[in-house]
Scaffold this motif. Sequence first.
Motif, PDB file in Angstrom:
ATOM      1  N   GLU A  91       0.820  -1.209   0.000  1.00 25.29           N
ATOM      2  CA  GLU A  91       0.000   0.000   0.000  1.00 25.29           C
ATOM      3  C   GLU A  91       0.858   1.265   0.000  1.00 25.29           C
ATOM      4  O   GLU A  91       0.582   2.219  -0.727  1.00 25.29           O
ATOM      5  CB  GLU A  91      -0.913   0.019   1.234  1.00 25.29           C
ATOM      6  N   ARG A  92       1.895   1.239   0.809  1.00 25.76           N
ATOM      7  CA  ARG A  92       2.726   2.438   0.916  1.00 25.76           C
ATOM      8  C   ARG A  92       3.470   2.717  -0.386  1.00 25.76           C
ATOM      9  O   ARG A  92       3.524   3.856  -0.865  1.00 25.76           O
ATOM     10  CB  ARG A  92       3.702   2.295   2.084  1.00 25.76           C
ATOM     11  N   VAL A  93       4.032   1.670  -0.973  1.00 27.56           N
ATOM     12  CA  VAL A  93       4.751   1.875  -2.231  1.00 27.56           C
ATOM     13  C   VAL A  93       3.798   2.383  -3.304  1.00 27.56           C
ATOM     14  O   VAL A  93       4.103   3.320  -4.050  1.00 27.56           O
ATOM     15  CB  VAL A  93       5.426   0.562  -2.697  1.00 27.56           C
ATOM     16  N   MET A  94       2.620   1.788  -3.356  1.00 28.77           N
ATOM     17  CA  MET A  94       1.666   2.230  -4.364  1.00 28.77           C
ATOM     18  C   MET A  94       1.197   3.645  -4.097  1.00 28.77           C
ATOM     19  O   MET A  94       0.909   4.399  -5.030  1.00 28.77           O
ATOM     20  CB  MET A  94       0.463   1.281  -4.425  1.00 28.77           C
ATOM     21  N   TYR A  95       1.127   4.001  -2.828  1.00 28.56           N
ATOM     22  CA  TYR A  95       0.740   5.379  -2.516  1.00 28.56           C
ATOM     23  C   TYR A  95       1.745   6.353  -3.116  1.00 28.56           C
ATOM     24  O   TYR A  95       1.385   7.300  -3.823  1.00 28.56           O
ATOM     25  CB  TYR A  95       0.653   5.579  -1.000  1.00 28.56           C
ATOM     26  N   ILE A  96       3.008   6.088  -2.855  1.00 20.73           N
ATOM     27  CA  ILE A  96       4.066   6.976  -3.365  1.00 20.73           C
ATOM     28  C   ILE A  96       4.112   6.977  -4.889  1.00 20.73           C
ATOM     29  O   ILE A  96       4.067   8.033  -5.534  1.00 20.73           O
ATOM     30  CB  ILE A  96       5.441   6.525  -2.811  1.00 20.73           C
ATOM     31  N   LEU A  97       4.182   5.795  -5.467  1.00 18.79           N
ATOM     32  CA  LEU A  97       4.332   5.752  -6.924  1.00 18.79           C
ATOM     33  C   LEU A  97       3.058   6.191  -7.628  1.00 18.79           C
ATOM     34  O   LEU A  97       3.116   6.844  -8.676  1.00 18.79           O
ATOM     35  CB  LEU A  97       4.752   4.351  -7.373  1.00 18.79           C
ATOM     36  N   ALA A 138      15.422   6.289  -2.798  1.00 19.32           N
ATOM     37  CA  ALA A 138      15.154   6.747  -1.440  1.00 19.32           C
ATOM     38  C   ALA A 138      13.664   6.785  -1.163  1.00 19.32           C
ATOM     39  O   ALA A 138      13.190   6.313  -0.122  1.00 19.32           O
ATOM     40  CB  ALA A 138      15.767   8.136  -1.243  1.00 19.32           C
ATOM     41  N   MET A 139      12.907   7.300  -2.124  1.00 20.10           N
ATOM     42  CA  MET A 139      11.458   7.401  -1.921  1.00 20.10           C
ATOM     43  C   MET A 139      10.828   6.024  -1.759  1.00 20.10           C
ATOM     44  O   MET A 139      10.028   5.793  -0.841  1.00 20.10           O
ATOM     45  CB  MET A 139      10.811   8.123  -3.116  1.00 20.10           C
ATOM     46  N   ILE A 140      11.172   5.104  -2.652  1.00 15.95           N
ATOM     47  CA  ILE A 140      10.541   3.784  -2.598  1.00 15.95           C
ATOM     48  C   ILE A 140      10.974   3.030  -1.348  1.00 15.95           C
ATOM     49  O   ILE A 140      10.163   2.391  -0.660  1.00 15.95           O
ATOM     50  CB  ILE A 140      10.867   2.968  -3.864  1.00 15.95           C
ATOM     51  N   THR A 141      12.251   3.120  -1.029  1.00 13.18           N
ATOM     52  CA  THR A 141      12.743   2.415   0.147  1.00 13.18           C
ATOM     53  C   THR A 141      12.032   2.891   1.407  1.00 13.18           C
ATOM     54  O   THR A 141      11.616   2.096   2.249  1.00 13.18           O
ATOM     55  CB  THR A 141      14.263   2.638   0.292  1.00 13.18           C
ATOM     56  N   ARG A 142      11.881   4.192   1.519  1.00 10.81           N
ATOM     57  CA  ARG A 142      11.190   4.748   2.663  1.00 10.81           C
ATOM     58  C   ARG A 142       9.763   4.205   2.749  1.00 10.81           C
ATOM     59  O   ARG A 142       9.246   3.931   3.835  1.00 10.81           O
ATOM     60  CB  ARG A 142      11.151   6.267   2.557  1.00 10.81           C
ATOM     61  N   ALA A 143       9.144   4.041   1.578  1.00  9.79           N
ATOM     62  CA  ALA A 143       7.766   3.527   1.571  1.00  9.79           C
ATOM     63  C   ALA A 143       7.732   2.065   2.011  1.00  9.79           C
ATOM     64  O   ALA A 143       6.849   1.652   2.755  1.00  9.79           O
ATOM     65  CB  ALA A 143       7.163   3.665   0.177  1.00  9.79           C
ATOM     66  N   ILE A 144       8.682   1.284   1.603  1.00  8.26           N
ATOM     67  CA  ILE A 144       8.715  -0.125   1.999  1.00  8.26           C
ATOM     68  C   ILE A 144       8.915  -0.234   3.503  1.00  8.26           C
ATOM     69  O   ILE A 144       8.221  -0.983   4.194  1.00  8.26           O
ATOM     70  CB  ILE A 144       9.837  -0.880   1.254  1.00  8.26           C
ATOM     71  N   ASP A 145       9.866   0.525   3.996  1.00  6.02           N
ATOM     72  CA  ASP A 145      10.187   0.429   5.413  1.00  6.02           C
ATOM     73  C   ASP A 145       9.095   1.000   6.299  1.00  6.02           C
ATOM     74  O   ASP A 145       8.981   0.642   7.462  1.00  6.02           O
ATOM     75  CB  ASP A 145      11.511   1.149   5.700  1.00  6.02           C
ATOM     76  N   GLU A 156      17.679  -7.660   0.039  1.00  9.35           N
ATOM     77  CA  GLU A 156      16.478  -7.982  -0.728  1.00  9.35           C
ATOM     78  C   GLU A 156      15.644  -6.737  -0.984  1.00  9.35           C
ATOM     79  O   GLU A 156      15.151  -6.540  -2.090  1.00  9.35           O
ATOM     80  CB  GLU A 156      15.644  -9.036   0.019  1.00  9.35           C
ATOM     81  N   ASP A 157      15.505  -5.888   0.025  1.00 13.57           N
ATOM     82  CA  ASP A 157      14.792  -4.630  -0.178  1.00 13.57           C
ATOM     83  C   ASP A 157      15.374  -3.874  -1.361  1.00 13.57           C
ATOM     84  O   ASP A 157      14.655  -3.424  -2.256  1.00 13.57           O
ATOM     85  CB  ASP A 157      14.897  -3.747   1.071  1.00 13.57           C
ATOM     86  N   THR A 158      16.687  -3.743  -1.341  1.00 14.69           N
ATOM     87  CA  THR A 158      17.348  -3.009  -2.409  1.00 14.69           C
ATOM     88  C   THR A 158      17.043  -3.613  -3.769  1.00 14.69           C
ATOM     89  O   THR A 158      16.732  -2.905  -4.730  1.00 14.69           O
ATOM     90  CB  THR A 158      18.871  -3.014  -2.180  1.00 14.69           C
ATOM     91  N   ALA A 159      17.128  -4.933  -3.832  1.00 13.01           N
ATOM     92  CA  ALA A 159      16.855  -5.615  -5.104  1.00 13.01           C
ATOM     93  C   ALA A 159      15.429  -5.364  -5.558  1.00 13.01           C
ATOM     94  O   ALA A 159      15.165  -5.088  -6.732  1.00 13.01           O
ATOM     95  CB  ALA A 159      17.119  -7.111  -4.953  1.00 13.01           C
ATOM     96  N   ILE A 160      14.517  -5.446  -4.605  1.00 12.18           N
ATOM     97  CA  ILE A 160      13.104  -5.233  -4.945  1.00 12.18           C
ATOM     98  C   ILE A 160      12.872  -3.815  -5.441  1.00 12.18           C
ATOM     99  O   ILE A 160      12.183  -3.598  -6.433  1.00 12.18           O
ATOM    100  CB  ILE A 160      12.224  -5.534  -3.713  1.00 12.18           C
ATOM    101  N   SER A 165      11.565   0.017  -9.671  1.00  9.49           N
ATOM    102  CA  SER A 165      11.951   1.187 -10.457  1.00  9.49           C
ATOM    103  C   SER A 165      11.977   0.871 -11.939  1.00  9.49           C
ATOM    104  O   SER A 165      11.516   1.667 -12.763  1.00  9.49           O
ATOM    105  CB  SER A 165      13.338   1.675 -10.034  1.00  9.49           C
ATOM    106  N   ASP A 166      12.539  -0.267 -12.278  1.00 13.31           N
ATOM    107  CA  ASP A 166      12.625  -0.651 -13.687  1.00 13.31           C
ATOM    108  C   ASP A 166      11.244  -0.759 -14.307  1.00 13.31           C
ATOM    109  O   ASP A 166      11.000  -0.267 -15.409  1.00 13.31           O
ATOM    110  CB  ASP A 166      13.363  -1.990 -13.828  1.00 13.31           C
TER     111      ASP A 166
END
Lengths: 198, 198
Positions: A91-97, A138-145, A156-160, A165-166
């Motif tokens: 939910e958080r990642v989708m909110y940001i993106l 930075a934006m996406i990582t913050r949303a995941i965390d 794994e977070d970084t890879a995801i 992003s891709d």
Amino acid sequence: MTSVTEATPGSNAQRERRRRILDATIALADSGGFDAVQMRAVADNADVALGTLYRYFPSKIHLLVTALGRQFERAEEQSRNRQVPGDTAHERVMYILGHTTTALQKQPELTEALTRAFMFADASVADEIHFVGMKLTAMITRAIDGTDENREPTEEDTAIVRVISDVWFTALMGWVTGRTQAEDVTKSVDVAVRLLLR
Amino acid sequence: MTSVTEATPGSNAQRERRRRILDATIALADSGGFDAVQMRAVADNADVALGTLYRYFPSKIHLLVTALGRQFERAEEQSRNRQVPGDTAHERVMYILGHTTTALQKQPELTEALTRAFMFADASVADEIHFVGMKLTAMITRAIDGTDENREPTEEDTAIVRVISDVWFTALMGWVTGRTQAEDVTKSVDVAVRLLLR
DNA sequence: TCCAAATCTAGAACGTGTTTCAATAATCAT
DNA sequence: ATGATTATTGAAACACGTTCTAGATTTGGA
């Protein structure tokens, strides 16, 4: 890199010129997209000579990618100050993106110009590209965390984040080039995020 | 679409001209990349007038993306006739993409030219782009399904293939534009495939 | 303050994708 | 086979990114 982050060097007049150039770039891009950002037009609108423009930015791509960096920096700043809503990482990642995508799609010409420049960029623009990548990551990582401010992102977070992003970039590119619909961008990302964050 | 698949229309002479044009395009791209594919040079090498070249292909991008389609069609044909080795979907997908990546990297100039054209393509090239996408999807899907020839790909399979394609393309783009190393392409894809096919 | 170096300006010029045009050649229907 | 239509040719011309030049202006150090 002559990034927007570093205390921009040079005299006041030079910083002013640089700002005028980037402002003119954004304005032209916003009004007519990539094709409207013509170097002569940028120079005219920024009240500098063509040669001066090229002294500040060695190519149209550098110019546009630097402008993109400035935009992303602002976006990331804003997002940094707000708590990302949502109970799950998905939910958080989708909110940001979703938000970012919607914002970009409200200025389609500008987005087209900046995205095309990003696609074009070669090794000589690596620093500027890297800068943009960092902001997005930075934006996406913050949303995941999420709320857990101090959590160290795992491998794994970084890879995801990279994969997301891709997918986001490719979808945006499809939209920018008129090959897919606006909604498809968010949809593609949502599917990918669901596959990755489960 | 004036695809390479359809029984190409027109007289013999026209089919010949078309073939000469695409051959000249590939040859020039292979020797010097995107920049070496100059429309005047293509016309000269194919023994047609510049105007004729533009009657066959309305832009340099159409020309290159069509050439890319021809290449992918051949690659997909070849892969279709061979059993994909590997016990897991991960292994099989990596076999196919690893192989394809290696093959592409053996002709860096050609790959640079075709990939750049792909990145450039706008809506007017949608058909050609779609054609390339289909071929790639077919290859990856076959690898996921493995020996089970008749298995119908699920929704999820399709979604996964799309994400893998996006990652692969973005990685290839990074390499083509000189921002990342050759090995990074396969590495990125491997990480993504691991995340997705688990 | 004054001079040398750096910067800026205006404009011409070049390269390559694309368009256009008049003349010629090829194709096709009758 | 003939006339009409369409395709091809060769060459000029245009647009825009980029480079170059010669002269003005600004800047920074002695």
